[in-house]
Design a protein around this motif. Structure first.
Motif, mmCIF file in Angstrom:
data_model
loop_
_atom_site.group_PDB
_atom_site.id
_atom_site.type_symbol
_atom_site.label_atom_id
_atom_site.label_comp_id
_atom_site.label_asym_id
_atom_site.label_seq_id
_atom_site.Cartn_x
_atom_site.Cartn_y
_atom_site.Cartn_z
ATOM 1 N N GLU A 192 26.616 -0.602 -21.234
ATOM 2 C CA GLU A 192 27.723 -0.849 -20.297
ATOM 3 C C GLU A 192 27.254 -1.714 -19.128
ATOM 4 N N TYR A 193 26.034 -1.468 -18.734
ATOM 5 C CA TYR A 193 25.433 -2.219 -17.632
ATOM 6 C C TYR A 193 25.338 -3.707 -17.998
ATOM 7 N N VAL A 194 24.857 -3.964 -19.195
ATOM 8 C CA VAL A 194 24.738 -5.357 -19.642
ATOM 9 C C VAL A 194 26.121 -6.010 -19.693
ATOM 10 N N LEU A 195 27.099 -5.284 -20.210
ATOM 11 C CA LEU A 195 28.459 -5.836 -20.257
ATOM 12 C C LEU A 195 28.975 -6.139 -18.851
ATOM 13 N N PHE A 196 28.702 -5.211 -17.957
ATOM 14 C CA PHE A 196 29.107 -5.404 -16.557
ATOM 15 C C PHE A 196 28.496 -6.685 -15.996
ATOM 16 N N LEU A 197 27.208 -6.875 -16.254
ATOM 17 C CA LEU A 197 26.523 -8.055 -15.724
ATOM 18 C C LEU A 197 27.050 -9.331 -16.375
ATOM 19 N N GLU A 198 27.294 -9.241 -17.669
ATOM 20 C CA GLU A 198 27.797 -10.438 -18.355
ATOM 21 C C GLU A 198 29.144 -10.855 -17.774
ATOM 22 N N LYS A 199 29.936 -9.868 -17.457
ATOM 23 C CA LYS A 199 31.243 -10.180 -16.880
ATOM 24 C C LYS A 199 31.070 -10.758 -15.474
ATOM 25 N N ALA A 200 30.217 -10.089 -14.693
ATOM 26 C CA ALA A 200 30.036 -10.523 -13.305
ATOM 27 C C ALA A 200 29.411 -11.916 -13.233
ATOM 28 N N CYS A 201 28.582 -12.257 -14.205
ATOM 29 C CA CYS A 201 27.876 -13.538 -14.147
ATOM 30 C C CYS A 201 28.531 -14.601 -15.010
ATOM 31 N N GLY A 202 29.461 -14.185 -15.840
ATOM 32 C CA GLY A 202 30.119 -15.154 -16.707
ATOM 33 C C GLY A 202 29.199 -15.782 -17.736
ATOM 34 N N LYS A 203 28.197 -15.045 -18.151
ATOM 35 C CA LYS A 203 27.341 -15.563 -19.224
ATOM 36 C C LYS A 203 26.724 -14.404 -20.003
ATOM 37 N N LYS A 204 26.166 -14.733 -21.167
ATOM 38 C CA LYS A 204 25.591 -13.696 -22.030
ATOM 39 C C LYS A 204 24.184 -13.332 -21.579
ATOM 40 N N MET A 205 23.816 -12.110 -21.868
ATOM 41 C CA MET A 205 22.431 -11.705 -21.617
ATOM 42 C C MET A 205 21.538 -12.318 -22.695
ATOM 43 N N ASP A 206 20.424 -12.860 -22.267
ATOM 44 C CA ASP A 206 19.450 -13.399 -23.213
ATOM 45 C C ASP A 206 18.448 -12.280 -23.513
ATOM 46 N N SER A 207 18.540 -11.707 -24.709
ATOM 47 C CA SER A 207 17.754 -10.494 -24.951
ATOM 48 C C SER A 207 16.251 -10.787 -25.016
ATOM 49 N N ASP A 208 15.895 -12.000 -25.415
ATOM 50 C CA ASP A 208 14.463 -12.332 -25.395
ATOM 51 C C ASP A 208 13.935 -12.364 -23.964
ATOM 52 N N HIS A 209 14.743 -12.935 -23.123
ATOM 53 C CA HIS A 209 14.351 -12.989 -21.716
ATOM 54 C C HIS A 209 14.203 -11.576 -21.155
ATOM 55 N N LEU A 210 15.164 -10.746 -21.504
ATOM 56 C CA LEU A 210 15.116 -9.360 -21.024
ATOM 57 C C LEU A 210 13.834 -8.674 -21.504
ATOM 58 N N LYS A 211 13.464 -8.953 -22.751
ATOM 59 C CA LYS A 211 12.228 -8.368 -23.278
ATOM 60 C C LYS A 211 11.028 -8.811 -22.454
ATOM 61 N N ALA A 212 11.022 -10.103 -22.165
ATOM 62 C CA ALA A 212 9.905 -10.648 -21.394
ATOM 63 C C ALA A 212 9.853 -10.010 -20.006
#
Ligand code: SF4
Ligand code: SF4
Lengths: 372, 421
Positions: free
Chosen positions: B178-198
C-alpha cells in the motif's frame, strides 16, 4: 431516582461487587477501554468487568510509573497491586495509547494474573487490510480465551452475546435520548452511574435493570416539568467525577450528551447481523465514533463532536481531560477550533486524581454557563 | 522558461560547491547542511519532500527520489540549539498541553513561524507516519496533515508485547504494498524495484556499519562516548539507504579502530563506564558530558542510538523489501518492557558498564514508562546501580541543573565505592 440506586452502589464499591460475583462461582475477566470485545468474554461464559482507577492514594504504583503518567493507568495498577482485583481470572488490554501499552507490560510482569491478553488492534480503522487484521486479532483472542477458560465458544454463543450487548447498547442510548429530550427527568449523576456501572454489572441482570429504569422515565416524561438549564455536551475520555454533574447543574446548565468512552462511545452503533460474528464485531469498531488513539481520518472526531452538539441542540461544550492524556490533548486545539468556527463556546478542564476544589470549579462553570 | 531568481541560483551553486567539498572531507555539519539545503530547495529542483517519523521505512522514499525530512531530527536540532523552550511555549499558546512530547510541540509551533535553527523545515508534499516508536506520532502527523493539507500515509506496526505474531506480519507486509502504491500516486511514477533493492542493500550496510561503530566502545578505554554517538547518529537516521552514509561511517569506523589500536580514550582518564538510557537531554549534552568526565566517567553506550541498527537480524539481505516488515515492527520501542530489559542487560555485559544513567523523559512515555521496572531488573540481575534523572529532551523548563548535579555526584560516589577506587 431510586432505580439508579443499585448502579450507584456498584460504583461506590466495585471491589465488593466483583468479589461477590466471584463467590458465586463466576469467571471474571477485567478489561480496559471500550475497544474490548465484551461479546467474546460473555460468550465464553465469563463476566466482563471494566477496570477503572482505584481512587485510592497511589502507594504501590509509584514504584512502576512516573508522575507524568495519567491517573487512570496509575490508579488501575494501584488497585491491582493493592490486591483489590484478586477476584479477576484475567485481564484484557486493548492497545490504545502509549500509557496503556506500558501498563499492559508492567501488569504482566508484576500482577501476574492467571490470564493476560493483549488485543493489539490496528491503529487505523479506515483501510481494508486494517479491517482484516482486526478480524484476525479478534479471532485469536477468541481462541486464546476459550483455551484458557477451557470452554468452547461457538458462533451461536457469540450471536447470542452480540444480541445481549446490542440490547444493552440500545437501552443506554435510549437513556441518553430521554435525558436529552427531557433534561429534568433524571439527574446527570444518575445517568453517569448507570452507564458506568453497566460496564461492571452482571449483564443478564443488566438487561432487566436498564428497561426498568427506562420504563420509569418513559412514564415520567409526559409530565416532566420543563427544564430551563442551558444545554451542554461533555467531551473527553473518561469521567471519574460524578460531582461534576451536580456542580454543572447548580451552575444552571445540564449535560444532554457526551463524547466519552465511558459514555456515548461505549454504546454507539450496534453489531450488525453477519455470518461471521468476528467480522461483525470488527465492523462495529470501524463504524463507531473513533477514540483519539485510533485513526479514521483527520477530521472525523471534530466532525462527530460538532454533529453531537448540533443534534443535541447544545449551547456549549465542556472538554474534560485527564492530565497527561496525550491522545486527547493532541486533538483538543482542532476540535475547539471546529466549535469556534460554528460559534459554539467551549471550556476545557484538566483533572488529575482529584477534582479541583469545589469553589474553584463552581466559579469556572458559572462563568462559562453565564456566557452561553 | 522563467529566469530563476538570483537567490535561487546562488543557493544551487552553493549546494554544488559544498557537495564537491564534502566529497573530499565528509564532515557531519556540512553533510547535514547540504541535506537541509537540498530539502529546502526541493521545490526549485522539482523534487518531492516527505516528512517521515524517525523509525519509519525510508528506503522506498529514497528509491523514489523523494527527499525524506525528519521532524524528530529537527526537534533534536531545536533542542540542541536551545530554541526549544520558546517554541514549546508557543505551542502551548496554540492550545497544546505542556505535557505533550516536546518534539511534537516544537515542530507544530515551528511550522507556523518557520522558526528554529534552520528557519523551519521545507513544506511537505506528503507525510509518512510509522507508529513503531509511539502513538504520539500518529496524533502529531494528523495535526500536520490538517495544517499542510497533504496526504498522510500511516504505516501501522502493531505493538509486540511478546513475540511477533503471524497476523502482524501479514498486516504489515500488506501495508508495504500500500505504501508503494501511495508513493507511486504521490509521485506520478512507478517504483523501480531494482533501485529499491539497491537502496535496501545500502540501508542494511549502513546499519551494520553503524552497529560496528557503536561496538568499538566495548573496548576500554572507549574510543568515543555516547555523546559522540548522539552526534554521529544524524546520518543513519536521515540518510540511510544512500552511499553517503556508507562512506561516512566507514571512515568513522576506521578512525575508531585506530584509536582503539593506539589505546586512545574519548575522555582523558576513563575509570568508570556508564550506559545511557532514553533520548538525550539535547540542550544539556555538553554540560552532562563535562560533568561525567569530571568524575572520570565515560558514557560508553546507550539504548537510543543503537535503535537504528537493532533489528538487522531480521533483515534478509536478498529480500530487503519483504523483511522490512518485521525489522520495522520489532524495533526497541515497539517491544515489551521485559524484552527491553533483556536488551539492556546484554548491553551491560557487552560494554562492561558499572552503572546506568536513565533519563526519565517527560516527553516520551513509551520510552520512559517502564524504566522503573528495567531499573529493578538490572539492579537485581547485575547488581549495578541506576541513576534516574528526570528531565526533558527539548524543553529546558523541566531541567534543574543543581538537582541533577547533586544526584550525579551521589551516584558516582556509590560507583566509586563499589569499584573500590
Ligand atoms: S487514553 Fe488518555 S486517559 Fe486513557 S489511558 Fe491513555 S493517557 Fe490515560
Ligand atoms: S513520544 Fe517519544 S518516540 Fe514519540 S515522537 Fe516523542 S520522543 Fe519520539
Amino acid at each position: 431516582m431510586k432505580e439508579a440506586d443499585e448502579f450507584h452502589a456498584i460504583l461506590k464499591d466495585p471491589v465488593s461487587y466483583g468479589r461477590k460475583m466471584k463467590e458465586q462461582g463466576r469467571k471474571i475477566v477485567g478489561y480496559f477501554c471500550s475497544y474490548t470485545p465484551e461479546e467474546i468474554i460473555y460468550a465464553a461464559g465469563a463476566h466482563p468487568f471494566r477496570i477503572f482507577a482505584s481512587g485510592e492514594n497511589i502507594h504501590f504504583a509509584d514504584a512502576h510509573f512516573q508522575s507524568y503518567c495519567c491517573s487512570l493507568v496509575r490508579g488501575a495498577l494501584e488497585g491491582a497491586l493493592a490486591g483489590n482485583l484478586d477476584f479477576l481470572d484475567g485481564a484484557v488490554f486493548p492497545h490504545t495509547c502509549d500509557s496503556i501499552q506500558r501498563l499492559s507490560d508492567i501488569w504482566r510482569m508484576n500482577v501476574k494474573g492467571p490470564f493476560h491478553a493483549d488485543i493489539v488492534l490496528p491503529v487505523k480503522l479506515d483501510t481494508e487490510s486494517a479491517r482484516s487484521y482486526m478480524i484476525d486479532v479478534l479471532r485469536k483472542f477468541r481462541k486464546d480465551l476459550a483455551s484458557h477458560l477451557r470452554v468452547e465458544i461457538t458462533d451461536d454463543m457469540l450471536k447470542n452475546a452480540i444480541g445481549t450487548f446490542n440490547t444493552i447498547r440500545r437501552s443506554l442510548k435510549r437513556l441518553y435520548e430521554l435525558k436529552a429530550e427531557n433534561p429534568g427527568i433524571i439527574s446527570g449523576r444518575d445517568v453517569y452511574a448507570i452507564v458506568k456501572a453497566s460496564m461492571m454489572m452482571d449483564r443478564d441482570h443488566l438487561t432487566e435493570a436498564l428497561p426498568a429504569v427506562i420504563g420509569e422515565l418513559e412514564k415520567k416524561k409526559g409530565n416532566a416539568e420543563l427544564y430551563a438549564g442551558k444545554r451542554i455536551v461533555l467531551a473527553g475520555g473518561i469521567c471519574n467525577h460524578p460531582d461534576i454533574y451536580r456542580i454543572i447543574e447548580d451552575a444552571g446548565a445540564v449535560v444532554v450528551w457526551d463524547d466519552f468512552c465511558t459514555g456515548s462511545r461505549y454504546f454507539e452503533e450496534s453489531v450488525k447481523d453477519n455470518a461471521d460474528p468476528m467480522a461483525a464485531i470488527a465492523g462495529r469498531y470501524i463504524e463507531r465514533p473513533v477514540c483519539p488513539a485510533k485513526h479514521a481520518g483527520i477530521f472525523t472526531r471534530g466532525e462527530n463532536l460538532l454533529k453531537i452538539a448540533k443534534e443535541k441542540d447544545a449551547r456549549g461544550v465542556v472538554f474534560l481531560f485527564l492530565k497527561f492524556c496525550d491522545p486527547h490533548a493532541f486533538d483538543y486545539p482542532y476540535m475547539k477550533e471546529f466549535l469556534d468556527r460554528e460559534g459554539i463556546p467551549s471550556m476545557m478542564l484538566e483533572v488529575e486524581d482529584q477534582l479541583p476544589s469545589e469553589g474553584q470549579l463552581r466559579t469556572r462553570f458559572e462563568t462559562f454557563v453565564d456566557m452561553l | 522558461m522563467n529566469k530563476m531568481p538570483e537567490i535561487v541560483l546562488f543557493f544551487l551553486a552553493k549546494i554544488k560547491k559544498l557537495a564537491l567539498h564534502f566529497k573530499k572531507k565528509k564532515k557531519m555539519k556540512e553533510i547535514m547542511m547540504v541535506y537541509y539545503m537540498e530539502a529546502k530547495s526541493a521545490r526549485i529542483s522539482g523534487r518531492k519532500v516527505a516528512w517521515i517519523t524517525s523509525g519509519g521505512p525510508v528506503e522506498p522514499l529514497i528509491a523514489m527520489d523523494v527527499i525524506p525530512v525528519y521532524p524528530e531530527n529537527h526537534g533534536a536540532m531545536i533542542g540542541a540549539s536551545k530554541m526549544g523552550t520558546d517554541l514549546c511555549e508557543k505551542s502551548e499558546s496554540m492550545g497544546y498541553s505542556s505535557d505533550l512530547c516536546s518534539y511534537a510541540r516544537s515542530d507544530i509551533a515551528c511550522a507556523t513561524v518557520n522558526g528554529g535553527p534552520i528557519g523551519g523545515l521545507p513544506r511537505p508534499d506528503m507525510l509518512i507516519c510509522c507508529n513503531n516508536i509511539c502513538g504520539t506520532v500518529l496524533k502529531w502527523y494528523e495535526v500536520q496533515a490538517r495544517y499542510f493539507n497533504v496526504p498522510l500515509f500511516i504505516f501501522d506496526t502493531p505493538f509486540c508485547h511478546v513475540g511477533y505474531a503471524e497476523e502482524v506480519q501479514r498486516y504489515v507486509r500488506s501495508q508495504l504494498d500500500e505504501y508503494v502504491l501511495f508513493l507511486e500516486k504521490a509521485c506520478g511514477k512507478k517504483m523501480d524495484s531494482d533501485h529499491l533493492k539497491a537502496v535496501g542493500k545500502l540501508s542494511l550496510e549502513g546499519q551494520r556499519l553503524w552497529q560496528a561503530v557503536l561496538a568499538t566502545t566495548a573496548n576500554s578505554p572507549a574510543p568515543m562516548t555516547a555523546f559522540d554517538a548522539f552526534y554521529h547518529l544524524a546520518l543513519i537516521v536521515t540518510l540511510r539507504g544512500t552511499p553517503l552514509v556508507i562512506d561516512y561511517y566507514t571512515q568513522l569506523l576506521e578512525k575508531m579502530k585506530d584509536r582503539v589500536a593506539r589505546g586512545i580514550g574519548a575522555i582523558p582518564n576513563e575509570k568508570y563506564r556508564l550506559l545511557w538510557d532514553n533520548i538525550p537531554i539535547w540542550p544539556r549534552t555538553r554540560w552532562l558530558s563535562e560533568k561525567l568526565a569530571s568524575h572520570n566517567a565515560c558514557l560508553v553506550a546507550d539504548t537510543y542510538t543503537s535503535a537504528w541498527c537493532g533489528t538487522t537480524k531480521y533483515i534478509d539481505e536478498n529480500n530487503f523489501f519483504d523483511s522490512m516488515a518485521e525489522a520495522y515492527t520489532r524495533i526497541y520501542l515497539n517491544i515489551g518492557v521485559d524484552e527491553m530489559a533483556r536488551i539492556v542487560l546484554e548491553m551491560v555485559d557487552m560494554y562492561k558498564v558499572d552503572g546506568i544513567v536513565m533519563h526519565s523523559n517527560r516527553s516520551c512515555k513509551p520510552y520512559s514508562l517502564g524504566q522503573y521496572d528495567i531499573q529493578k531488573i538490572v539492579e537485581k540481575e547485575r547488581g549495578i546501580p541506576c541513576l534516574m534523572i528526570e528531565a526533558d529532551m527539548v524543553d529546558e523548563r523541566s531541567f534543574s541543573e543543581s538537582q541533577v548535579s547533586t544526584r550525579i555526584d551521589a551516584f558516582m560516589e556509590i560507583i566509586k565505592e563499589r569499584k573500590g577506587a
